[in-house]
Enzyme design. Structure first.
Site, PDB file in Angstrom:
ATOM      1  N   HIS A  82       0.820  -1.214   0.000  1.00  0.00           N
ATOM      2  CA  HIS A  82       0.000   0.000   0.000  1.00  0.00           C
ATOM      3  C   HIS A  82       0.855   1.265   0.000  1.00  0.00           C
ATOM      4  O   HIS A  82       2.015   1.270   0.423  1.00  0.00           O
ATOM      5  CB  HIS A  82      -0.918   0.018   1.225  1.00  0.00           C
ATOM      6  CG  HIS A  82      -0.171   0.100   2.528  1.00  0.00           C
ATOM      7  ND1 HIS A  82       0.340   1.286   3.026  1.00  0.00           N
ATOM      8  CD2 HIS A  82       0.174  -0.843   3.424  1.00  0.00           C
ATOM      9  CE1 HIS A  82       0.956   1.071   4.170  1.00  0.00           C
ATOM     10  NE2 HIS A  82       0.864  -0.228   4.433  1.00  0.00           N
ATOM     11  N   ARG A 131      -6.111   1.091   4.014  1.00  0.00           N
ATOM     12  CA  ARG A 131      -4.988   1.586   3.211  1.00  0.00           C
ATOM     13  C   ARG A 131      -4.651   0.641   2.051  1.00  0.00           C
ATOM     14  O   ARG A 131      -4.261   1.094   0.976  1.00  0.00           O
ATOM     15  CB  ARG A 131      -3.766   1.848   4.081  1.00  0.00           C
ATOM     16  CG  ARG A 131      -3.241   0.663   4.895  1.00  0.00           C
ATOM     17  CD  ARG A 131      -2.208   1.168   5.902  1.00  0.00           C
ATOM     18  NE  ARG A 131      -1.544   0.127   6.679  1.00  0.00           N
ATOM     19  CZ  ARG A 131      -1.996  -0.381   7.807  1.00  0.00           C
ATOM     20  NH1 ARG A 131      -3.170   0.035   8.304  1.00  0.00           N
ATOM     21  NH2 ARG A 131      -1.298  -1.296   8.474  1.00  0.00           N
ATOM     22  N   GLU A 185      -1.447  -6.468   7.846  1.00  0.00           N
ATOM     23  CA  GLU A 185      -0.101  -6.234   8.338  1.00  0.00           C
ATOM     24  C   GLU A 185       0.137  -7.032   9.619  1.00  0.00           C
ATOM     25  O   GLU A 185      -0.813  -7.454  10.296  1.00  0.00           O
ATOM     26  CB  GLU A 185       0.089  -4.735   8.602  1.00  0.00           C
ATOM     27  CG  GLU A 185       1.443  -4.321   9.160  1.00  0.00           C
ATOM     28  CD  GLU A 185       2.618  -4.740   8.284  1.00  0.00           C
ATOM     29  OE1 GLU A 185       2.956  -5.952   8.330  1.00  0.00           O
ATOM     30  OE2 GLU A 185       3.187  -3.892   7.581  1.00  0.00           O
ATOM     31  N   HIS A 255       0.476  -5.490   2.638  1.00  0.00           N
ATOM     32  CA  HIS A 255       1.357  -4.750   3.536  1.00  0.00           C
ATOM     33  C   HIS A 255       2.781  -5.298   3.502  1.00  0.00           C
ATOM     34  O   HIS A 255       3.021  -6.402   2.991  1.00  0.00           O
ATOM     35  CB  HIS A 255       0.797  -4.823   4.957  1.00  0.00           C
ATOM     36  CG  HIS A 255      -0.632  -4.407   5.031  1.00  0.00           C
ATOM     37  ND1 HIS A 255      -1.035  -3.128   5.351  1.00  0.00           N
ATOM     38  CD2 HIS A 255      -1.780  -5.106   4.792  1.00  0.00           C
ATOM     39  CE1 HIS A 255      -2.356  -3.055   5.309  1.00  0.00           C
ATOM     40  NE2 HIS A 255      -2.830  -4.241   4.972  1.00  0.00           N
TER      41      HIS A 255
END
Length: 325
Positions: A82, A131, A185, A255
């Site tokens: 991202h 995100r 993440e 991520h």
């Protein structure tokens, strides 16, 4: 690998595929219906680009009718970390805290989309965090296919029913998007929300480095990279690799640590090698899946090193010095 801590703190409960699952059992299904929705009769039919991926990347054509494209056993896999988030900008440990992109992050996502604009995409996977989803959506606004990404909701029967698309023509102009917490993440536990510099001053640079870069050591009440890899790779094997084997071209927007875990699996990296792997925000990485093998068409580079991951005709002709074989 160690057991992942506090799955419910990271996302919803994972749905597991039967142990006797084989991708071949779905070969007669309509193309582009994600595997997890085929079980439930979910019908989205989007037409895939079915000329060989290497030809598409090097010599893309917008004029070939979908119906006449030659079926291939190749599929593309695009990985994008991202763009910059608001907490990246503030130098805070983010982990599984759900924060959006900065203005720079939005620009990075759009630029990533330009770099992959000639590479076919049939199906998108993102994490459950905004995100990553913003990055995927913004990137696809630049794609030559001009299709609209649609997030599929399977959390309940009502969610599936309410989001049903009844126009066949609309479905053909759509790309299914699946959000999965397993691609989130790494969960940084008690470090989430803390300033990275201040945390290093408090606990010591060496301790913080171990929490961030070691493979086995987790931060307080958080996940190690090993734990993150366990869930991310398992999800990739169960849900994404079968799509590639089925012939679907896949984009994953996720991520740093979940993608490092997947790259570790794809490139057969050791636990030591993966700890030194750096992924820049908003730079795509391309693999070709053929004959059950992943062939890398780019190399992860450090954030200060010039480079592009996805090799397209446009980039090849205008900036060949930045491409990597």
């Amino acid at each position: 690998m160690a057991t992942v801590v506090s799955h419910q703190a990271i996302g919803s409960i994972v749905s597991h595929r039967p142990s006797d699952f084989k991708a071949s059992q779905f070969l007669k299904e309509p193309l582009n219906v994600p595997m997890k929705f085929r079980h439930k009769g979910f019908k989205i039919k989007a037409t895939a680009s079915q000329i060989p991926i290497l030809d598409t990347v090097l010599s893309p054509s917008n004029n070939i009718p979908h119906e006449s494209k030659k079926k291939t056993n190749e599929a593309s896999l695009i990985l994008i970390r991202h763009g910059e988030s608001l907490w990246n900008e503030k130098n805070l440990f983010t982990g599984c805290v759900d924060v959006p992109l900065t203005e720079k992050g939005v620009a990075e996502a759009i630029e990533a989309g330009k770099r992959i604009s000639n590479i076919p995409v049939d199906l998108i996977f993102t994490s459950s965090l905004i995100r990553a989803q913003m990055t995927a959506m913004l990137a696809m606004t630049q794609h030559r296919c001009k299709k609209v990404p649609i997030i599929l909701h399977d959390e309940s029967e009502k969610a599936q029913t309410w989001s049903h698309v009844f126009s066949e023509e609309t479905r053909k102009q759509s790309i299914p998007v699946i959000a999965a917490w397993q691609l989130n993440e790494r969960m940084y536990g008690e470090l989430q929300g803390l300033n990275k510099k201040e945390t290093a001053e408090r606990y010591g640079t060496q301790q913080v480095h171990e929490w961030r870069r070691s493979y086995h050591i987790p931060p307080p009440k958080g996940e190690s990279l090993e734990m993150c890899a366990e869930r991310a790779v398992a999800y990739f094997e169960d849900n994404i690799q079968p799509e590639l084997a089925f012939g679907n071209n896949v984009l994953i927007a996720a991520h740093g640590n979940s993608l490092r875990s997947i790259i570790m699996y794809l490139d057969k990296l050791t636990s030591q090698e993966v700890t030194s792997l750096e992924l820049s925000t908003g730079l795509p990485l391309l693999y070709i899946f053929k004959d059950r093998k992943f062939m890398r068409r780019g190399s992860p580079v450090g954030p200060t090193e010039a480079g592009v991951y996805a090799y397209t005709k446009r980039l090849a002709s205008t900036d060949r010095s930045l491409t990597r074989p």
